[in-house]
Design a protein around this motif. Structure first.
Motif, PDB file in Angstrom:
ATOM      1  N   ALA A 160      29.132  55.213 -31.716  1.00 27.20           N
ATOM      2  CA  ALA A 160      28.085  55.794 -32.544  1.00 27.20           C
ATOM      3  C   ALA A 160      26.746  55.397 -31.937  1.00 27.20           C
ATOM      4  O   ALA A 160      26.409  54.205 -31.866  1.00 27.20           O
TER       5      ALA A 160
ATOM      6  N   GLY B  79      22.843  56.159 -32.396  1.00 29.72           N
ATOM      7  CA  GLY B  79      21.935  56.807 -33.314  1.00 29.72           C
ATOM      8  C   GLY B  79      22.728  57.577 -34.360  1.00 29.72           C
ATOM      9  O   GLY B  79      23.612  57.023 -35.020  1.00 29.72           O
ATOM     10  N   HIS B  80      22.458  58.885 -34.480  1.00 32.22           N
ATOM     11  CA  HIS B  80      23.180  59.727 -35.439  1.00 32.22           C
ATOM     12  C   HIS B  80      24.339  60.478 -34.797  1.00 32.22           C
ATOM     13  O   HIS B  80      25.005  61.289 -35.469  1.00 32.22           O
ATOM     14  N   ASP B  81      24.612  60.235 -33.524  1.00 32.19           N
ATOM     15  CA  ASP B  81      25.665  60.952 -32.806  1.00 32.19           C
ATOM     16  C   ASP B  81      26.878  60.056 -32.584  1.00 32.19           C
ATOM     17  O   ASP B  81      26.753  58.843 -32.416  1.00 32.19           O
ATOM     18  N   THR B  82      28.062  60.682 -32.564  1.00 33.94           N
ATOM     19  CA  THR B  82      29.304  59.954 -32.296  1.00 33.94           C
ATOM     20  C   THR B  82      30.023  60.612 -31.129  1.00 33.94           C
ATOM     21  O   THR B  82      30.150  61.835 -31.071  1.00 33.94           O
TER      22      THR B  82
ATOM     23  N   SER C  51      23.969  53.025 -23.241  1.00 34.21           N
ATOM     24  CA  SER C  51      23.172  52.704 -24.428  1.00 34.21           C
ATOM     25  C   SER C  51      21.827  52.120 -24.041  1.00 34.21           C
ATOM     26  O   SER C  51      21.700  51.389 -23.055  1.00 34.21           O
TER      27      SER C  51
ATOM     28  N   ARG D  86      17.915  52.865 -29.347  1.00 37.43           N
ATOM     29  CA  ARG D  86      18.803  53.519 -30.307  1.00 37.43           C
ATOM     30  C   ARG D  86      19.900  52.556 -30.739  1.00 37.43           C
ATOM     31  O   ARG D  86      20.436  51.805 -29.920  1.00 37.43           O
ATOM     32  N   GLU D  87      20.231  52.579 -32.025  1.00 36.57           N
ATOM     33  CA  GLU D  87      21.303  51.718 -32.543  1.00 36.57           C
ATOM     34  C   GLU D  87      22.650  52.191 -31.998  1.00 36.57           C
ATOM     35  O   GLU D  87      22.923  53.391 -31.939  1.00 36.57           O
TER      36      GLU D  87
END
Length: 338
Positions: A109, A111-114, A125, A129-130
């Protein structure tokens, strides 16, 4: 293609194609952490500023093994857990990671993407972004960590000026072809060398060359928010600019050289320098330097006195790994160095 790994007659080389399957324990002689205890594993990752999650029902399967090596500005490691786990860097970490699956599949995961990661897809990474990795019990991965400071220095050299915003990479790398496949092969080749103990004999200069190669290749070939700026930074340079670099190489054959050294000598941004140096000479600067070193050592050996040492002569020409030097010398000249 820039510099180069897989060690060949030209130095570090990028080899085409997907990485070969790796079924044996990599870096087993470089263990960083090994435990079957959930709390001990969680505490270890906490000291490393990582979040580590493991369901209570899965704790009995845990068999965490982390192995790795630290090089200038980078870390290369292998990790497997034996149980389904989730982990990710905390906000205090500011390093960049490339995660390559070497066994099984897992989800990332970003950010908002997986993304589902397997033998054809790796994750890149950025600290902007998380990131959270969700690994199944049978999964293992090979990871590269690069410090923000090292990447920023190298990006500054390539751009010709300091970046104004944080560097952010595209979060996926295609391992099936192109740069991703070559990068994965390069990294696995390095790991095999370390796993066999071969790289223990690498000199500090060679280790620095390898680390710089990794940084430069990531910045030039994997997309990020400065890729367009690097392309726009290309400028016209003259044979006189190239001559300055060649002169610098010829007078520093016995010295460890970096991209920053060549940029300073040519007064041309790094990306432009590599592109036009290859146009003018047909070779990258480091490949050209290696050819110069072999020409010098060949001449020195042909005119050496009987009591002079091959090792001393080779080291004076910039060679530090004698077994590799001897193999390549024989390949180039059809005889052993003597």
């Amino acid at each position: 293609m820039l510099l180069c790994m897989g060690w060949t007659q030209q130095g570090f080389q990028m080899q085409s194609g997907s990485p070969a399957p790796l079924d044996w324990p990599l870096l087993e002689w470089h263990t960083v952490f090994d435990s079957r205890d959930a709390e001990e594993t969680r505490a270890f990752y906490k000291t490393m500023a990582f979040r580590f999650d493991l369901a209570v029902r899965d704790a009995v399967q845990l068999d965490a093994c982390v192995s790795g090596i630290y090089l200038p500005g980078i870390y290369i490691g292998r990790a497997q857990y034996g149980a389904p786990v989730a982990l990710g860097p905390s906000r205090v970490r500011n390093d960049y990671w490339v995660h390559l699956p070497i066994k099984g599949t897992w989800e990332a995961a970003v950010g908002h993407d997986t993304f589902v990661c397997n033998s054809r897809l790796a994750i890149v990474s950025s600290p902007t972004r998380e990131v959270m990795l969700h690994c199944n019990g049978g999964a293992a991965r090979l990871s590269l960590s690069v410090t923000s400071e090292a990447l920023k220095r190298q990006l500054t050299v390539l751009l010709g000026q300091p970046p104004l915003k944080p560097l952010e990479f595209v979060p996926t790398m295609n391992l099936a072809n192109g740069y991703g496949g070559r990068f994965a092969n390069m990294l696995t080749s390095a790991v095999i060398e370390f796993g066999r103990g071969c790289a223990v004999r690498w000199s500090p200069t060679t280790l620095m060359d390898f680390s710089e190669f990794v940084l430069t290749s990531l910045l030039l070939y994997h997309p990020h928010n400065y890729s367009d700026a690097l392309r726009r930074s290309a400028q016209m340079i003259t044979p006189r600019d190239i001559r300055r670099v060649v002169d610098y190489l010829e007078t520093h054959l016995d010295s460890p050289l970096t991209v920053a050294d060549l940029v300073a000598a040519s007064q041309v941004a790094g990306r432009t320098l590599f592109q036009h140096f290859r146009d003018f000479t047909g070779k990258s600067p480091m490949h050209y330097l290696r050819n110069l070193r072999f020409a010098k050592v060949r001449d020195a050996l042909l005119h050496a006195e009987p009591e002079e040492s091959v090792t001393v002569i080779a080291m004076a020409c910039g060679f530090t790994h004698m077994s590799r030097f001897a193999l390549e010398y024989r390949h180039r000249f059809g005889e052993r160095p003597s």
